[in-house]
Structures are given as structure tokens and as C-alpha cells.
Design a protein around this motif. Sequence first.
Motif, mmCIF file in Angstrom:
data_model
loop_
_atom_site.group_PDB
_atom_site.id
_atom_site.type_symbol
_atom_site.label_atom_id
_atom_site.label_comp_id
_atom_site.label_asym_id
_atom_site.label_seq_id
_atom_site.Cartn_x
_atom_site.Cartn_y
_atom_site.Cartn_z
ATOM 1 N N THR A 1 0.790 -1.084 0.061
ATOM 2 C CA THR A 1 -0.053 -0.081 0.264
ATOM 3 C C THR A 1 1.011 1.676 0.018
ATOM 4 O O THR A 1 1.878 0.969 0.174
ATOM 5 C CB THR A 1 -1.158 -0.403 1.271
ATOM 6 O OG1 THR A 1 -0.019 0.067 2.536
ATOM 7 C CG2 THR A 1 -1.495 -0.766 1.441
ATOM 8 N N GLY A 2 0.466 2.145 -0.180
ATOM 9 C CA GLY A 2 1.058 3.648 -1.164
ATOM 10 C C GLY A 2 1.058 4.055 0.695
ATOM 11 O O GLY A 2 2.665 4.341 1.345
ATOM 12 N N LYS A 3 0.591 4.115 1.956
ATOM 13 C CA LYS A 3 0.681 4.115 3.108
ATOM 14 C C LYS A 3 1.942 3.886 3.355
ATOM 15 O O LYS A 3 2.875 4.056 4.861
ATOM 16 C CB LYS A 3 -0.279 3.539 4.020
ATOM 17 C CG LYS A 3 -0.140 3.904 5.244
ATOM 18 C CD LYS A 3 -1.464 3.225 6.531
ATOM 19 C CE LYS A 3 -1.545 3.985 7.197
ATOM 20 N NZ LYS A 3 -2.911 3.832 8.799
ATOM 21 N N ARG A 4 2.299 2.383 3.434
ATOM 22 C CA ARG A 4 3.216 2.030 4.357
ATOM 23 C C ARG A 4 4.597 1.483 3.434
ATOM 24 O O ARG A 4 5.705 1.764 3.701
ATOM 25 C CB ARG A 4 3.103 0.273 3.738
ATOM 26 C CG ARG A 4 2.073 -0.560 4.679
ATOM 27 C CD ARG A 4 2.150 -2.061 4.154
ATOM 28 N NE ARG A 4 2.956 -2.786 4.512
ATOM 29 C CZ ARG A 4 3.195 -3.858 3.881
ATOM 30 N NH1 ARG A 4 2.393 -4.709 3.554
ATOM 31 N NH2 ARG A 4 4.492 -4.468 4.834
ATOM 32 N N VAL A 5 4.794 2.620 2.108
ATOM 33 C CA VAL A 5 5.626 2.494 1.550
ATOM 34 C C VAL A 5 5.945 4.199 1.827
ATOM 35 O O VAL A 5 7.012 4.594 1.742
ATOM 36 C CB VAL A 5 5.358 2.767 -0.355
ATOM 37 C CG1 VAL A 5 6.992 3.878 -0.716
ATOM 38 C CG2 VAL A 5 4.879 1.181 -1.341
#
Length: 266
Positions: free
Chosen positions: A33-37
Motif C-alpha cells: 500500500t502507498g501508506k506502507r511505502v
Amino acid sequence: MALKFCSFASGSSGNCYMVKSEHTTLLVDVGITGKRVFAGLEERGVTPEEIDGILITHEHIDHVRSLRMVSKKASNAGVFASNGTLNVIADKIPEERAYGVPNESPFYIGDIRVNPFHLSHDAAEPTGYSFAHDGRQVTIVTDTGFVSEEIFHQVESADLLILEANHEVNILKMGAYPYPLKRRILGDEGHLSNEAAGHCLCQMLKKRVHDKIPHVVLAHLSKENNTPGQAYLTIRNILFEEDFYIDKDLKLDIANRDEVSPFVEV
């Protein structure tokens, strides 16, 4: 500083790596997910605007999950992939920042030299990458059914090798996966097993022309058909049969499925 590498995630549920020199920052795949990136970038002290390039190995979801979001926020980054892969992911990236990468044609992003090479996987045009700077090389080899001569040419010169050890063959064969999926994983366009990774490392060590000990990070382990302990044990035993030893002839680590790793510097 030569090159730094860290993993944000590695496995069948998502893959994302960072390669960094003093002046250039690259992401390889954004399959989480973008959040994790963005959390991984923050943990490593990098802002999205500092990313100079996003390199995509192939179009499977565990490698491009957040590509649209990350490429939008990383507004200074070009997106690099083979032409076959770009044709599949074109709707996820700004056209003016999409760059086709011909196999075996090195190019530069900032001060990092990128060497693309062909992988054998059931995707449009899968591509692996080596990264060179200041005489050091980081090579990423995952999502390939076997190690071709072209791939091995990159493997044997790597100071840091990120190598797929996806499954233990007997666990996969005896497991719950349907037969067609087992055949796919075991095929020439599937994934490298622990055994295949071990034999690749033996060949790598036999071909070394200098005394520097390579650093290897095992990656893309299957949650269902492998464990870090099993991968380590199988590969250690294969190395032992050829009179090679972990911590003497090579350093060996395993990329975590869900956690940001420390930087490895070469």
C-alpha cells in the motif's frame, strides 16, 4: 558512500525495495500500500520528492499495488520498466514520466548505473536490475523460474545480491495449492526454490575472482510454502555440500515479509 539497500516488504503479498547512493534514491517495485511505502520512506529519512526513479520488474499486483499513488506523490521520479510492462501499467503512471527500458542496455538515473536483464516469469516482459556506483554492485533477482546465463552474469559480479528463495519444493508439492498453481510455481516461468537459490549461490562462489565476501539477502519467500528457517537450513546444507560456509564465504540474511529492514551498505 557507495550503495545502500533496504527492503520495505518482500514476499508473495507485496514487494518494495530501496536502493540509494549519496545523491540518488530509487524504489524497485511498489507492491504494497502507498501508506506502507511512505511510512518506510519516513523511517529511512527520505521524502517522496527525493525519489529519483521507480523501477518496475513486472506488472503483477504484488509489485505494482500502489504505483499510481506513489508515482503521483513522488513527483520528481521517472517510472522505468520494460516496454512490455509499460504497455500493461500505462494507466497507472503519468505518460510524460514513463521510460521504456530495453534489456541489456545500461542507463543512468542520477549517479547510479542501472543494468536491466531479462527474467523468466509469466508476465509481459519481466526485468531484473543491477545497480552500480563507485565500483559496487547491488543485484535484485526475484520472480524468475530459473537462473539463465544472462541473469548469472549479473549474479556473479554482485557485492550485494537480493535472491529469490520462494519455496521449499517438498512443502509446495505436499501443500494445499491446486495442481495448476503448483505447476506454475515450479515451472521455468515461476519462482526460484530454496534448492535453486542454494545451487545458484554455489556457482556464484565458485566463479568469484576476488576475496571479498558477497552479501546475500534471500527474498520473496512464500508464506504458505516456506519459512525463513527452512530457507536458511536448505541453503546452508547445499552450501556445505560444496564446502562453502555462511559467515566465512558469504554473509546471508533474509528479507522480512512485512517490516522495513535496516540499511545494508556495500
